[in-house]
Design an enzyme around this catalytic site. Structure first.
Site, PDB file in Angstrom:
ATOM      1  N   LYS A 143       0.786  -1.141  -0.358  1.00  0.00           N
ATOM      2  CA  LYS A 143       0.002   0.190  -0.539  1.00  0.00           C
ATOM      3  C   LYS A 143       1.131   1.144   0.337  1.00  0.00           C
ATOM      4  O   LYS A 143       0.341   2.446  -0.907  1.00  0.00           O
ATOM      5  CB  LYS A 143      -0.863  -0.301   1.587  1.00  0.00           C
ATOM      6  N   GLY A 144       1.848   1.536   0.805  1.00  0.00           N
ATOM      7  CA  GLY A 144       2.858   2.035   0.242  1.00  0.00           C
ATOM      8  C   GLY A 144       3.571   3.310  -0.512  1.00  0.00           C
ATOM      9  O   GLY A 144       3.678   4.501  -0.730  1.00  0.00           O
ATOM     10  N   ASP A 172       7.015   3.534  -2.931  1.00  0.00           N
ATOM     11  CA  ASP A 172       7.513   4.656  -1.710  1.00  0.00           C
ATOM     12  C   ASP A 172       8.549   4.126  -2.031  1.00  0.00           C
ATOM     13  O   ASP A 172      10.050   5.735  -1.463  1.00  0.00           O
ATOM     14  CB  ASP A 172       6.864   4.405  -0.950  1.00  0.00           C
ATOM     15  N   ASP A 186      14.333  -0.688   0.660  1.00  0.00           N
ATOM     16  CA  ASP A 186      14.916  -1.247   0.869  1.00  0.00           C
ATOM     17  C   ASP A 186      15.960  -2.297   1.429  1.00  0.00           C
ATOM     18  O   ASP A 186      17.079  -2.550   0.649  1.00  0.00           O
ATOM     19  CB  ASP A 186      14.150  -0.846   2.371  1.00  0.00           C
ATOM     20  N   LYS A 200      17.012   3.873  -0.436  1.00  0.00           N
ATOM     21  CA  LYS A 200      17.824   2.905   0.886  1.00  0.00           C
ATOM     22  C   LYS A 200      19.148   3.255   0.442  1.00  0.00           C
ATOM     23  O   LYS A 200      19.486   1.992   0.114  1.00  0.00           O
ATOM     24  CB  LYS A 200      17.078   2.161   2.398  1.00  0.00           C
ATOM     25  N   ASP A 222       3.618   3.418   6.782  1.00  0.00           N
ATOM     26  CA  ASP A 222       3.341   3.110   7.699  1.00  0.00           C
ATOM     27  C   ASP A 222       4.544   2.303   8.534  1.00  0.00           C
ATOM     28  O   ASP A 222       5.778   1.888   8.642  1.00  0.00           O
ATOM     29  CB  ASP A 222       2.290   1.889   7.895  1.00  0.00           C
ATOM     30  N   ARG A 236       0.872   6.450   7.438  1.00  0.00           N
ATOM     31  CA  ARG A 236       0.746   6.991   5.977  1.00  0.00           C
ATOM     32  C   ARG A 236       0.077   8.230   5.662  1.00  0.00           C
ATOM     33  O   ARG A 236       0.731   8.798   4.508  1.00  0.00           O
ATOM     34  CB  ARG A 236      -0.552   5.582   5.276  1.00  0.00           C
TER      35      ARG A 236
HETATM   36  C1  PRP Z   1       6.793  -1.744   2.451  1.00  0.00           C
HETATM   37  C2  PRP Z   1       7.096  -0.469   1.334  1.00  0.00           C
HETATM   38  C3  PRP Z   1       7.827  -1.458  -0.248  1.00  0.00           C
HETATM   39  C4  PRP Z   1       8.993  -2.333   0.968  1.00  0.00           C
HETATM   40  C5  PRP Z   1      10.490  -2.046   0.782  1.00  0.00           C
HETATM   41  O1  PRP Z   1       6.169  -2.451   2.553  1.00  0.00           O
HETATM   42  O2  PRP Z   1       6.297   0.151   0.565  1.00  0.00           O
HETATM   43  O3  PRP Z   1       6.757  -2.238  -0.772  1.00  0.00           O
HETATM   44  O4  PRP Z   1       8.442  -1.951   2.130  1.00  0.00           O
HETATM   45  O5  PRP Z   1      11.248  -2.472   1.593  1.00  0.00           O
HETATM   46  P1  PRP Z   1      11.659  -4.019   0.646  1.00  0.00           P
HETATM   47  O6  PRP Z   1      13.012  -3.777   0.301  1.00  0.00           O
HETATM   48  O7  PRP Z   1      13.151  -3.909   2.203  1.00  0.00           O
HETATM   49  O8  PRP Z   1      11.323  -5.153   1.003  1.00  0.00           O
HETATM   50  P2  PRP Z   1       5.092  -3.027   3.120  1.00  0.00           P
HETATM   51  O9  PRP Z   1       6.442  -4.797   2.638  1.00  0.00           O
HETATM   52  O10 PRP Z   1       5.710  -2.555   4.263  1.00  0.00           O
HETATM   53  O11 PRP Z   1       4.219  -3.328   3.322  1.00  0.00           O
HETATM   54  P3  PRP Z   1       2.974  -1.820   2.787  1.00  0.00           P
HETATM   55  O12 PRP Z   1       3.340  -0.859   1.393  1.00  0.00           O
HETATM   56  O13 PRP Z   1       1.747  -2.268   2.628  1.00  0.00           O
HETATM   57  O14 PRP Z   1       3.377  -0.779   3.719  1.00  0.00           O
END
Ligand code: PRP
Length: 178
Positions: free
Chosen positions: A46-47, A103, A106, A134, A162, A168
């Protein structure tokens, strides 16, 4: 329960204005790179929602977008290491130029998973666009073709991001109080 969320923010890392300017720059670059080409954006729920909404509004050219639902943080601050597919794409991307929009990049697990998932639909190409990149050693070898800001390894919320599904909706990106 209903206190002001701003009280939970230690500091603002990226202001609304900085984000607005950066998104405009990214639109200009993407617009020029995709001139004369079909463009399908696949946003990662959802990010990515706030970023996608601002990004697409900058374009005058035709484009399509759809969503994929994946998650791996289960609301917390640390990746669980397992990426879960919550929602499949619902449009045909065969032979199309796909730009995955998220978004933040990481560990790379999410976008690594998404790239692999999308490949089976035989798109012409898959590129990646994130607002925040990042600067850490990735768990998965994946990099962004377009990114807005490079940041160090800090936990951020807002503009789609979030903690336990909160924050968010903040229009800026901030660092949460401990
Ligand atoms: C978050 C963010 C990215 C992902 C990045 O999603 O929105 O999609 O983490 O991190 P990574 O490179 O370590 O995989 P999350 O899994 O928290 O779900 P969300 O988007 O619903 O918050």
């Amino acid at each position: 329960m209903y206190n002001d969320v701003e009280k939970d923010i230690e500091s603002v890392l990226l202001t609304q204005e900085q984000i607005r300017q950066k998104v405009s720059e990214m639109v200009r670059r993407i617009d020029s790179d995709y001139r004369g080409k079909e463009l399908v954006m696949i946003a990662v729920l959802k990010g990515s929602v706030l970023f996608l909404a601002d990004l697409v509004r900058g374009f005058k050219r035709p484009l399509e977008f759809d969503f994929i639902g994946v998650s791996s943080y289960e609301g917390g601050k640390v990746s669980t290491g397992v990426v879960r597919l919550d929602k499949e794409i619902a449009i045909d991307i065969k032979g199309k130029n796909v730009l995955v929009v998220d978004d933040i990049l990481d560990t790379g697990r999410t976008l690594g998973f998404v790239k692999h998932y999308l490949q089976k639909f035989e798109p012409n190409e898959i590129k990646i666009c994130v607002l925040v990149n990042k600067e850490i050693k990735r768990a998965i070898d994946v990099e962004a073709d377009y990114w807005g800001f490079k940041i160090p390894n800090v936990f951020i919320v807002g503009y789609g991001m979030d903690f336990e599904n909160h924050y968010r909706h903040l229009p800026y990106i901030g660092i949460l109080k401990r």
